[in-house]
Design an enzyme around this catalytic site. Structure first.
Site, PDB file in Angstrom:
ATOM      1  N   GLU A   2       1.643   1.873  -1.781  1.00  0.00           N
ATOM      2  CA  GLU A   2       2.715   2.674  -1.201  1.00  0.00           C
ATOM      3  C   GLU A   2       3.759   1.827  -0.476  1.00  0.00           C
ATOM      4  O   GLU A   2       4.954   2.122  -0.533  1.00  0.00           O
ATOM      5  CB  GLU A   2       2.123   3.700  -0.227  1.00  0.00           C
ATOM      6  CG  GLU A   2       3.145   4.698   0.286  1.00  0.00           C
ATOM      7  CD  GLU A   2       2.492   5.871   1.002  1.00  0.00           C
ATOM      8  OE1 GLU A   2       3.230   6.701   1.544  1.00  0.00           O
ATOM      9  OE2 GLU A   2       1.257   5.967   1.006  1.00  0.00           O
ATOM     10  N   ASP A   3       3.318   0.765   0.203  1.00  0.00           N
ATOM     11  CA  ASP A   3       4.221   0.034   1.105  1.00  0.00           C
ATOM     12  C   ASP A   3       4.565  -1.375   0.656  1.00  0.00           C
ATOM     13  O   ASP A   3       5.287  -2.097   1.353  1.00  0.00           O
ATOM     14  CB  ASP A   3       3.603  -0.039   2.516  1.00  0.00           C
ATOM     15  CG  ASP A   3       3.505   1.328   3.157  1.00  0.00           C
ATOM     16  OD1 ASP A   3       4.303   2.206   2.804  1.00  0.00           O
ATOM     17  OD2 ASP A   3       2.619   1.524   4.011  1.00  0.00           O
TER      18      ASP A   3
END
Length: 737
Positions: free
Chosen positions: A76-77
């Protein structure tokens, strides 16, 4: 920040066969992926997944869960991909990380639909592998521990979300230790003054009563040892949020709390649990009504203990929880205590024992999701099940049914079986007849009386406590409404076939379903009944050679002045008239199909109709047409006269501020200013009051029937909602609704 070797050592301390290479690989990969990213505290971002992993090692979880925790934010990051995780760590860990990545932050304060959909995704991911939940809860716990670094405007939202969703979910999974910490951290940020006050009072009590606690521990240990029971006695004190919640629920002050102090007695086996109770009850006076045996009847989250409250040394009340070491581990870590990492155990359930009641509850909750409710409804009844304490009732055959506190025999019936709930007409509680809305108590034996063909009243939906009951009632109500539309549609279609001189046959209609783009005959009939399909199209689908000279109701492109349009003329009431030559029609209009001539049209005498209502027309020879909402009770008088039913629908231009009649019944408190308050609400909402009739139904209440003029159904519902919010108003309902 935890070092690489420290992570490995923590896992090996309880799992000597841990995959060191995979743990080391995950540590280095995540550290490189997060690079120079920083948290709000200024710490390297990589410290967060490490702390999440550390929380999970305290629960002694398997290698895959620890690795997923270390990697949980990479997809996600960072620039990492699912394919790369699968290649380096295997598809099982890739699936775990991907399940976590799909979950967006829940927002309980706004964007309800999006938040509900995200919660749906959360539980679906958990259903596939419960380890997703364990990582998610550990992730939330570390975020709450560092919430003071987050901007002030965001803290309240995150804390409320934690209190509303994550803490109850941890509790339902039996993870009481984590639930306590999540609740206290959220409480500290949401109500800092209340938290500080209660924490200070608890500390004062601990200082003052510390000697008493030690005395009870020593005396109880001595008594048990003398009888050959090897027990570990631990004194404990209630948590601030637990104290606050009890004060709020019982409306009592801090000084009135009698069970702030408690003791856990941990023994080797179940037999010793009952021996301890015998010793305690003969040594000290028992507080009546405070004995609960959760060993013979475990809670749905697998919790087992015996609870009792006694008046101990110094006349001090003390609650005792007696359990085995295994029960104590499950009471602290719940579902995590079942998350086994030994070789050869089932991996398709994320290592979770199929015997776990918490897992079975989770599966039942997911089953609700599969029944077709909207995400908002799913969130609503899942929260209902999350938030309530439980009562335990029995069927006449002895089957145990766990229900939320405040549940009724209706909830009980639906918990046993949906069909039992749908056909319930009465109940016996402990052998005595009781209303279906009676509140059930622990230990009640409930017997449900049924009647074939019964349909649950729609009002039950607002009275039940369980999500399963609410969902089932909603579906049954929708089914009943759909059946009503299908019945109306059947009459309209049969009449259309009769006008066409063709025989009506369901078998022939079934063969024409592909041409009508419907899956069943009932779907076709319901669509006609709702006004979504023209009856002539059904005839033509069965008999393609048929030519219908009549035209279906116009869409917004149809020109005013065509035959079949009726403009509103206000005389002694709202009356519709056929327009004159093209172009002379009033702009306010609804299309009515299949009519010719100058027929007066009026609204139903009881309650009228407003745009947004599904409507039908009833033809009265010599008098004209009366417009009714489809749900109007008065329509039952015409059930045996299908030839009088006309297919009508609204066609109101967007944004036009026109008034239509409706009737509402308000039950209000009998006090000065009540009528003025109600009139002010209606006036400020931009509606008009046409007539008011008031009658006394008791000394304290008045029933007020109000004829109002509103723009549409949305406008009417908004007014009713605003009236319900006024303290003087007890109930508001639409007369024909």
């Amino acid at each position: 920040m935890m070092r690489q070797y420290e992570l490995v050592d923590r896992v090996r301390s309880y799992n000597p066969h841990a995959d060191e290479a995979a743990l080391n690989r995950a540590y280095v990969y995540a550290m490189q992926a997060h690079g120079l990213q920083k948290r709000a505290s200024g710490d390297p971002y990589f410290s967060h997944p490490l702390e999440v992993a550390a929380i999970l090692t305290d629960m002694k979880l398997d290698d895959a869960t620890i690795i997923a925790a270390v990697l949980h934010d990479t997809i996600e990051d960072t620039d990492s991909t699912r394919e790369e995780i699968d290649r380096l760590f295997g598809p099982a860990i890739g699936k775990l990380v991907d399940g976590l990545t799909k979950l967006k932050k829940l927002d309980l304060v706004s964007k309800r639909a999006a938040q509900a959909e995200n919660f749906r995704k959360l539980l679906l991911a958990i259903a596939e592998d419960v380890r997703v939940l364990l990582v998610k809860l550990a992730d939330r716990l570390h975020n709450m521990r560092t919430l003071h670094f987050v901007p002030l405007e965001k803290r309240a939202r995150v804390a409320q979300e934690t209190l509303d969703i994550y803490a109850p979910l941890a509790g339902r999974m039996g993870m009481q230790h984590m639930r306590d910490e999540l609740e206290n951290l959220a409480f500290k940020h949401l109500m800092p003054e209340a938290y500080a006050m209660i924490a200070a009072r608890l500390e004062d009590l601990r200082q003052k009563n510390g000697r008493i606690i030690a005395t009870i521990e020593e005396e109880l240990t001595r008594e048990l040892t003398a009888r050959g029971i090897a027990a570990k006695v631990e004194g404990r004190q209630k948590q601030p949020y637990s104290v606050w919640r009890k004060m709020e629920r019982k409306s009592i002050s801090f000084e009135q709390l009698s069970d702030i102090f408690g003791f856990r007695v941990i023994v080797p086996n179940i037999e010793d649990c009952y021996r301890v109770i015998g010793v305690v009850h003969t040594k000290w006076a028992v507080v009546p009504g405070r004995f609960k045996d959760y060993i013979s009847t475990p809670k749905p989250n697998d919790y087992q203990s015996i609870h009792t409250t006694v008046v101990g040394p110094g006349r001090q009340r003390a609650e005792l929880q007696v359990r085995t070491e295994l029960m104590h581990e499950i009471a602290r870590n719940g579902i995590a205590a079942h998350a086994l990492y030994k070789e050869g155990l089932r991996a398709d359930r994320g290592g979770l024992s199929s015997e776990s009641r918490a897992y079975q509850w989770l599966r039942r909750t997911i089953a609700l999701l599969a029944e077709g409710d909207t995400p908002e409804e799913f969130l609503e009844h899942t929260k209902l099940e999350l938030f309530h304490d439980q009562v335990f009732c029995f069927t006449p055959a002895g089957r145990l049914i766990a229900l939320p506190r405040g549940a009724t025999p209706i909830d009980f019936a639906y918990a046993v079986h949906t069909d039992l709930g749908n056909t319930a007409v009465g109940a016996k509680i402990n052998g005595r007849h009781a209303p279906l809305l009676s509140e059930l108590q622990n230990g009640d034996e409930v017997e449900i009386a049924c009647a074939e063909g019964q349909v649950p009243p729609a009002v039950w939906e607002s009275l039940v406590m369980t999500g399963k009951a609410r969902s089932a009632i909603r579906r049954a109500t929708r089914g009943a409404v759909r059946a009503q539309y299908a019945g109306l549609g059947r009459q309209i279609v049969a009449r259309a076939f009769e006008r066409a001189g063709k025989p009506f046959s369901e078998e022939k209609l079934k063969s024409a379903l592909p041409r009508l783009a419907r899956a069943s005959v009932d779907d076709v009939l319901a669509a006609v009944g709702r006004g979504e399909m023209f009856s002539g199209d059904v005839v033509k689908a069965v008999h393609p050679e048929f030519v219908d000279e009549r035209k279906p109701a116009a869409t917004s492109t149809r020109q005013r002045g065509e035959p079949g349009w009726f403009g509103i003329k206000k005389a002694s009431g709202l009356v519709f008239k056929v327009p004159g030559p093209e172009g002379e029609s009033d702009r306010k209009s609804i299309p009515i199909r299949g009519l010719q001539g100058d027929l007066p049209v009026r609204f139903a005498p009881h309650g009228g109709a407003v745009p947004g209502d599904r409507i039908v027309g009833i033809l009265t020879p010599g008098e004209g047409i009366t417009i009714y909402p489809i749900q109007a009770p008065d329509l039952t008088a015409f059930d045996e006269q299908p030839e009088r039913w006309l297919d009508v629908r609204w066609d109101i231009e967007e944004g036009r501020q026109e008034f239509f009649p409706a009737e509402i019944k308000v039950t209000a408190i009998n006090e000065p200013g009540t009528l003025g308050t109600i009139a002010t609400v209606i006036g400020e909402a931009g509606a008009n009051i046409d007539n008011v009739v008031m009658k006394a139904i008791s000394t304290d209440f008045r029933e007020i029937i109000i004829d109002v003029e509103v723009n549409d159904l949305k406008h009417l519902n908004a007014i009713m909602q605003q009236l319900r919010a006024r303290p003087v108003v007890h109930q508001v309902e639409r007369v024909n609704g």
